[in-house]
Design an enzyme around this catalytic site. Structure first.
Site, short mmCIF file in Angstrom:
data_model
loop_
_atom_site.label_atom_id
_atom_site.label_comp_id
_atom_site.label_asym_id
_atom_site.label_seq_id
_atom_site.Cartn_x
_atom_site.Cartn_y
_atom_site.Cartn_z
N ASP A 199 0.94 -1.33 0.07
CA ASP A 199 0.05 0.00 0.14
C ASP A 199 1.04 1.18 -0.01
O ASP A 199 1.92 1.35 0.68
CB ASP A 199 -0.65 -0.05 1.21
CG ASP A 199 -1.89 1.05 1.21
OD1 ASP A 199 -2.82 1.04 0.26
OD2 ASP A 199 -1.79 1.96 2.20
N GLU A 237 13.49 -15.46 -0.09
CA GLU A 237 13.82 -16.75 0.53
C GLU A 237 12.92 -17.71 0.59
O GLU A 237 13.08 -18.83 1.21
CB GLU A 237 13.70 -16.25 2.25
CG GLU A 237 14.89 -15.14 2.78
CD GLU A 237 14.56 -14.37 4.00
OE1 GLU A 237 13.64 -14.89 4.76
OE2 GLU A 237 15.18 -13.47 4.11
C1 NOJ Z 1 -4.30 3.15 -0.80
C2 NOJ Z 1 -5.68 2.35 -0.57
O1 NOJ Z 1 -6.10 1.62 -1.68
C3 NOJ Z 1 -6.51 3.36 0.05
O2 NOJ Z 1 -8.02 2.46 0.07
C4 NOJ Z 1 -6.11 3.74 1.38
O3 NOJ Z 1 -7.07 4.64 1.67
C5 NOJ Z 1 -4.87 4.45 1.15
N1 NOJ Z 1 -3.73 3.72 0.50
C6 NOJ Z 1 -4.33 4.75 2.55
O4 NOJ Z 1 -3.94 3.53 3.08
#
Ligand code: NOJ
Length: 517
Positions: A199, A237
């Protein structure tokens, strides 16, 4: 499966809260998802990507993680997650989970400890705590969800959060942070997880104290690559485990750096996702994508939607068909019939291109964006943080309709956490399963053919005139998409395998795609 399963995979995105509810509390969960695994196998999914499933106060739909080594009780237990992985593998479906390394939750043990430990403590070093400038925050950074990116704590210091205040940013210069995430990766790889979706991957390195140095203060700073080289060593790994980046960068050269051989395996193609319904712009996006990926030997990804953007049948039915984060106010004129026709054609385009393809739950049902969620039920932090000017992303997160003619449409036996529209009775999987002209039938047929002769590889463009995108894949399959206003003649002497809509004597109608052999 071949050694490099991920290079051509069809990956289905499960937004767990809205997929299927197994215990009747109105929230999707692992019990519900396990029961629907056969549906995903039948659809032709080679892998599932699940949005964050960890314990979370849900300030941002689970992207505020309180414990990276456990499961949110509303979703189930760690034992059920292990069962989910085992059962998915039994159906030849790989499992990709979301890891959120930019920020945690204000309820996580580290943050609670940091608040108690006070200014100057090692516990605060794992985050970004700073004194303010008098009454003002340490700098003027704005949160991506709106409002200041700093929140003050009772002892007067401020902490950084690029997203909501409930999502404090980690300090990636801190050894505890670096080591703990390696441990988190191993924790899940040890449990059989096949891939990690990373993310906000370009945001991890930041320096709120720095004088301007020509780089953005927190996006895509050069130092971020060191993190992913380390993560790649951890993934290597294990056998066949992959890293997938959520990297939103308009600059393709900068984007490509994340896909170097010792970093991530693939990254989401937001360039394609954001492209308007225009032959020139889509072709340019496809060419840009391939030009970026081919020299690196990395497969491209093709994405039409996810849990953060307006649903394709709605987006393609609007005057502005490009993706725009805040273009979601009620009252935006939408021609859903036109949008659906284009979304069907777009699906065949995305599935025919070389690389892996993502399908966000409900895309295969042609669900529209839900524009009329009552304001008091909206949960996306964008809604509150924007002072109720940006409705946010709830409209693409409404629970799926499975069966029956009224809500909750087999999603739950209780009341779904967001209301489902009455019009969805025609869009349930049950209703579509028996209709050969349905969106579900198109996705099933497309993914079946794709598994035989598409996926990883390359393409050769054909010239069928302005307004038409046409190319042939190594297997001989030709994809023709008519984005122009008039019908086009299909190339002769070829068998029509699949079309996104009826083809008549004049040829392939506007906003329609065909696969030929
Ligand atoms: C990207 C994610 O897809 C989204 O849903 C989220 O609000 C933001 N990153 C923050 O984690």
């Amino acid at each position: 499966m071949p050694k490099t399963w991920w290079r051509g995979a069809a990956i289905y995105q499960v937004y767990l809260r809205s997929f299927a509810d197994g215990n009747g509390d109105g929230f999707g969960d692992l019990a519900g998802a396990r029961a629907r695994l056969p549906y995903l196998a039948e659809l032709g999914a080679n892998a599932v990507w699940l949005n964050p499933w960890y314990p979370s106060p849900m300030a941002d739909g689970g992207y505020d993680v309180a414990d990276y080594r456990d499961i949110e009780p509303v979703f189930g237990t760690l034992a059920e997650a292990e069962k989910f992985i085992e059962e998915a593998h039994g159906l030849d479906i790989r499992v990709i989970i979301d890891v959120v390394p930019n920020h945690g939750s204000d309820q996580m043990a580290w943050f609670v400890e940091a608040l108690a430990a006070g200014p100057g403590s090692p516990a605060r070093e794992r985050f970004w705590f700073r004194p303010g400038r008098g009454e003002k925050p340490p700098n003027d950074w704005q949160s991506i969800f709106g409002g200041p990116a700093w929140t003050q704590v009772p002892d007067g210091e401020w902490y950084l959060h690029l997203f909501a205040p409930e999502q404090p940013d980690f300090n990636w210069n801190n050894a505890d942070v670096i080591e703990d995430f390696h441990d988190v990766l191993r924790f899940w790889f040890d449990r059989g997880v096949d891939g990690i979706r990373i993310d906000s991957a370009a945001l991890l390195i930041k320096d709120p104290d720095a004088e301007p140095d020509g780089q953005d203060p927190y996006t895509d700073r050069d130092g971020v690559h060191e993190i992913y080289r380390d993560w790649r060593r951890v993934a290597d790994e294990y056998d066949e485990r992959i890293l997938i980046g959520e990297v939103w960068l308009p600059d393709q050269e900068r984007f490509a750096r994340y896909l170097r051989a010792d970093e991530m395996h693939t990254a989401f193609n937001f360039d394609f996702l954001g492209s308007p319904w225009s032959p020139a712009e889509l072709r340019a996006s496809i060419e840009r994508t391939l030009a970026t990926h081919v020299p690196l030997g990395a497969p491209a990804t093709w994405v039409l939607s996810n849990h953060d953007v307006a649903r394709p049948v709605t987006r393609y039915g609007r005057a502005d068909t490009s993706w725009s984060n805040d273009d979601r106010r009620d009252g935006t004129a939408t021609d859903l019939e036109l949008g659906r026709r284009r979304a069907r054609a777009a699906a065949l385009l995305a599935m025919a291109l070389p690389g892996s393809v993502y399908v966000y739950q409900g895309e295969e049902l042609g669900l529209p964006e839900v524009d009329d969620i009552p304001d008091e039920l909206r949960q996306d932090p964008m809604w509150n943080r924007s002072g109720h000017t940006v409705p946010g992303r709830d409209g693409c997160r409404v629970p799926l309709p499975w069966s029956g003619s009224a809500p909750p449409y087999g999603f739950s036996t209780g009341e779904p956490w967001l209301p489902q529209p009455a019009a969805w009775k025609e869009l349930t999987t049950e209703a579509q399963e028996t209709d050969p002209g349905s969106m579900l039938a198109l996705y099933r047929a497309g993914l079946r053919i794709r598994a035989e002769c598409l996926g990883d590889g390359s393409l050769t463009w054909l010239d069928l005139g302005d307004g038409v995108l046409a190319f042939t894949r190594e297997s001989g399959l030709t994809c023709v998409v008519n984005l122009g206003p008039a019908p086009v003649a299909l190339p002769p002497d070829r068998e029509v395998l699949l079309t996104s809509g009826p083809v008549d004597v004049d040829g392939l109608p506007a906003d329609t795609a065909a696969w030929l052999r």
